[in-house]
Design an enzyme around this catalytic site. Structure first.
Site, PDB file in Angstrom:
ATOM      1  N   GLU A   1     -66.235  12.723 -97.616  1.00 22.09           N
ATOM      2  CA  GLU A   1     -65.731  13.034 -96.268  1.00 22.09           C
ATOM      3  C   GLU A   1     -66.868  13.043 -95.249  1.00 22.09           C
ATOM      4  O   GLU A   1     -66.693  12.648 -94.105  1.00 22.09           O
ATOM      5  CB  GLU A   1     -65.024  14.394 -96.276  1.00 22.09           C
TER       6      GLU A   1
ATOM      7  N   THR B   1     -60.895  11.049 -87.255  1.00 19.03           N
ATOM      8  CA  THR B   1     -61.287  12.454 -87.369  1.00 19.03           C
ATOM      9  C   THR B   1     -62.514  12.721 -86.499  1.00 19.03           C
ATOM     10  O   THR B   1     -62.613  13.751 -85.831  1.00 19.03           O
ATOM     11  CB  THR B   1     -61.588  12.784 -88.848  1.00 19.03           C
TER      12      THR B   1
HETATM   13  N1  ATP Z   1     -61.567   5.101 -99.349  1.00 16.55           N
HETATM   14  C1  ATP Z   1     -61.268   5.240 -98.056  1.00 16.55           C
HETATM   15  N2  ATP Z   1     -59.985   5.437 -97.680  1.00 16.55           N
HETATM   16  C2  ATP Z   1     -59.657   5.548 -96.356  1.00 16.55           C
HETATM   17  N3  ATP Z   1     -60.539   5.470 -95.349  1.00 16.55           N
HETATM   18  C3  ATP Z   1     -61.841   5.296 -95.676  1.00 16.55           C
HETATM   19  C4  ATP Z   1     -62.262   5.180 -97.033  1.00 16.55           C
HETATM   20  N4  ATP Z   1     -63.602   5.027 -97.044  1.00 16.55           N
HETATM   21  C5  ATP Z   1     -64.007   5.027 -95.762  1.00 16.55           C
HETATM   22  N5  ATP Z   1     -62.957   5.179 -94.922  1.00 16.55           N
HETATM   23  C6  ATP Z   1     -63.015   5.234 -93.448  1.00 16.55           C
HETATM   24  O1  ATP Z   1     -62.633   6.559 -93.044  1.00 16.55           O
HETATM   25  C7  ATP Z   1     -61.972   6.520 -91.787  1.00 16.55           C
HETATM   26  C8  ATP Z   1     -60.659   7.259 -91.926  1.00 16.55           C
HETATM   27  O2  ATP Z   1     -60.909   8.590 -92.194  1.00 16.55           O
HETATM   28  P1  ATP Z   1     -60.349   9.732 -91.270  1.00 16.55           P
HETATM   29  O3  ATP Z   1     -60.877  11.018 -91.773  1.00 16.55           O
HETATM   30  O4  ATP Z   1     -60.589   9.369 -89.836  1.00 16.55           O
HETATM   31  O5  ATP Z   1     -58.773   9.601 -91.524  1.00 16.55           O
HETATM   32  P2  ATP Z   1     -57.830  10.348 -92.527  1.00 16.55           P
HETATM   33  O6  ATP Z   1     -58.586  10.549 -93.794  1.00 16.55           O
HETATM   34  O7  ATP Z   1     -56.547   9.613 -92.622  1.00 16.55           O
HETATM   35  O8  ATP Z   1     -57.519  11.646 -91.694  1.00 16.55           O
HETATM   36  P3  ATP Z   1     -57.577  13.224 -91.899  1.00 16.55           P
HETATM   37  O9  ATP Z   1     -58.879  13.519 -92.583  1.00 16.55           O
HETATM   38  O10 ATP Z   1     -57.485  13.746 -90.499  1.00 16.55           O
HETATM   39  O11 ATP Z   1     -56.405  13.639 -92.688  1.00 16.55           O
HETATM   40  C9  ATP Z   1     -61.754   5.068 -91.444  1.00 16.55           C
HETATM   41  O12 ATP Z   1     -62.758   4.714 -90.515  1.00 16.55           O
HETATM   42  C10 ATP Z   1     -61.993   4.338 -92.762  1.00 16.55           C
HETATM   43  O13 ATP Z   1     -62.525   3.042 -92.595  1.00 16.55           O
HETATM   44  N1  HSE Z   2     -59.991  19.967 -90.713  1.00 22.21           N
HETATM   45  C1  HSE Z   2     -60.278  18.611 -90.399  1.00 22.21           C
HETATM   46  C2  HSE Z   2     -59.337  17.725 -91.189  1.00 22.21           C
HETATM   47  C3  HSE Z   2     -59.519  16.262 -90.933  1.00 22.21           C
HETATM   48  O1  HSE Z   2     -60.345  15.682 -91.868  1.00 22.21           O
HETATM   49  C4  HSE Z   2     -60.043  18.398 -88.909  1.00 22.21           C
HETATM   50  O2  HSE Z   2     -58.979  18.802 -88.430  1.00 22.21           O
HETATM   51  O3  HSE Z   2     -60.909  17.853 -88.228  1.00 22.21           O
END
Ligand code: ATP
Ligand code: HSE
Length: 291
Positions: free
Chosen positions: A120, A168
């Site tokens: 993350e 995020t």
């Molecule tokens: N294995 C992966 N799966 C998804 N996204 C990835 C991965 N590895 C890297 N990324 C990158 O992470 C970003 C997405 O992550 P982000 O935390 O923004 O979204 P999310 O995980 O859907 O949201 P949240 O954490 O709010 O629930 C994108 O830029 C994507 O390219």
């Molecule tokens: N707690 C995090 C979750 C998203 O990865 C946020 O709200 O920014």
């Protein structure tokens, strides 16, 4: 070769910013890991065109490095990235569980949480545990710097995902730096109410505990149609609505009988706002499973 399914998750739940999370019964990522001399990554599925295959940029690369477990890693995305449904965390959680097993590292599920959180940090700049904890442990999780508390819970939810991208990283920039004592008191009350609701599988208490006047209003501005979708879900019987994770997903708690009506109302409200969306009629579910 090992196959691991890791679920979507919803972090924050309104009053538990960066602390609360739940695993969703679906959607999910499926990750296959096979021993290799160096880590390579192959991504297919939802939004795969936006996900880097470079191990330094993909969440699973950081996990393989942390476990000293190089592997061919195939990720089949069921969860679109930048969704607020813990897409990046699901892959990281699946990789942590799979590589720990493949290389016989002997870590417990709780010990794998900070390892998956290193993934993350690659995408959001912060190693918060609130998505990886439920993705690994299932149920409802409370992640603090002192460790993770987990409780199994079973409540119907609707996760509505608009075709808007909110990263995020960007959503963290609008989080207020300060809060008032009045807001602190309100937040403690809501978080305690929600936690009690999780112990009782009670949608009323959970919905009430999802109220938040600190982070959610600031982030709502990033999601076209959020207020209308929230109002429509509440009118259709939802017991509480908030932004899922960093958004743009919107999460509604409900009773079993109201679930499909709430899902339709949310979709209609996004449609009226000119935003395409899909709704998952889901519930709190289990953590990563090895197949
Ligand atoms: N294995 C992966 N799966 C998804 N996204 C990835 C991965 N590895 C890297 N990324 C990158 O992470 C970003 C997405 O992550 P982000 O935390 O923004 O979204 P999310 O995980 O859907 O949201 P949240 O954490 O709010 O629930 C994108 O830029 C994507 O390219
Ligand atoms: N707690 C995090 C979750 C998203 O990865 C946020 O709200 O920014």
């Amino acid at each position: 070769m090992l196959t691991v399914r890791a679920p979507a998750t919803s972090a924050n739940l309104g009053s538990g910013f960066d602390v609360f999370g739940v695993a969703l019964s679906h959607p999910a990522d499926v990750v296959r890991v096979e021993r290799a001399d160096r880590t390579t990554i192959d991504v297919t599925g939802a939004g795969s065109e936006f996900i880097p295959e470079d191990p330094d940029k993909n969440t699973v690369g950081a996990v393989a490095e942390a476990l000293d477990a190089p592997a061919h890693i195939k990720i089949d995305k069921g969860i679109r990235p930048a969704s607020g449904l813990g897409s990046s965390a699901a892959s990281a959680a699946a990789a942590a569980v799979g590589l720990n097993e493949l290389y016989d590292r002997g870590k417990t599920r709780k010990e794998l949480v900070p390892i998956a959180a290193k993934g993350e940090a690659v995408v959001s700049g912060d190693a918060h545990d609130d998505n990886v904890a439920p993705a690994i442990l299932g149920g409802f999780t409370i992640a603090t710097p002192e460790g993770v508390t987990q409780v199994d819970a079973d409540v119907p939810l609707v996760a509505c995902l608009p075709e808007i991208v909110v990263s995020t990283r960007d959503a963290r920039k609008v989080v207020p730096e300060r809060t008032s004592v009045d807001q602190l008191i309100e937040t403690v009350g809501n978080a305690a109410t929600l936690t009690t609701g999780m112990h009782r599988d009670d949608p009323e208490l959970i919905g009430r505990g999802m109220e938040d006047s600190v982070v959610t209003p600031a982030r709502a501005k990033l999601i076209d149609g959020y207020s209308e979708v929230r109002r429509a879900a509440l009118e259709a019987g939802s017991t509480g609505v908030t932004i899922s994770g960093a958004g743009p997903g919107v999460l509604a708690a409900c009773r079993e009988d109201d679930q499909s009506r709430v899902a339709s109302a949310m979709l209609d409200a996004f449609d009226d706002a000119g935003v395409e969306a899909r709704a998952y009629q889901t519930r709190i579910g289990e953590g990563a499973t090895i197949h």
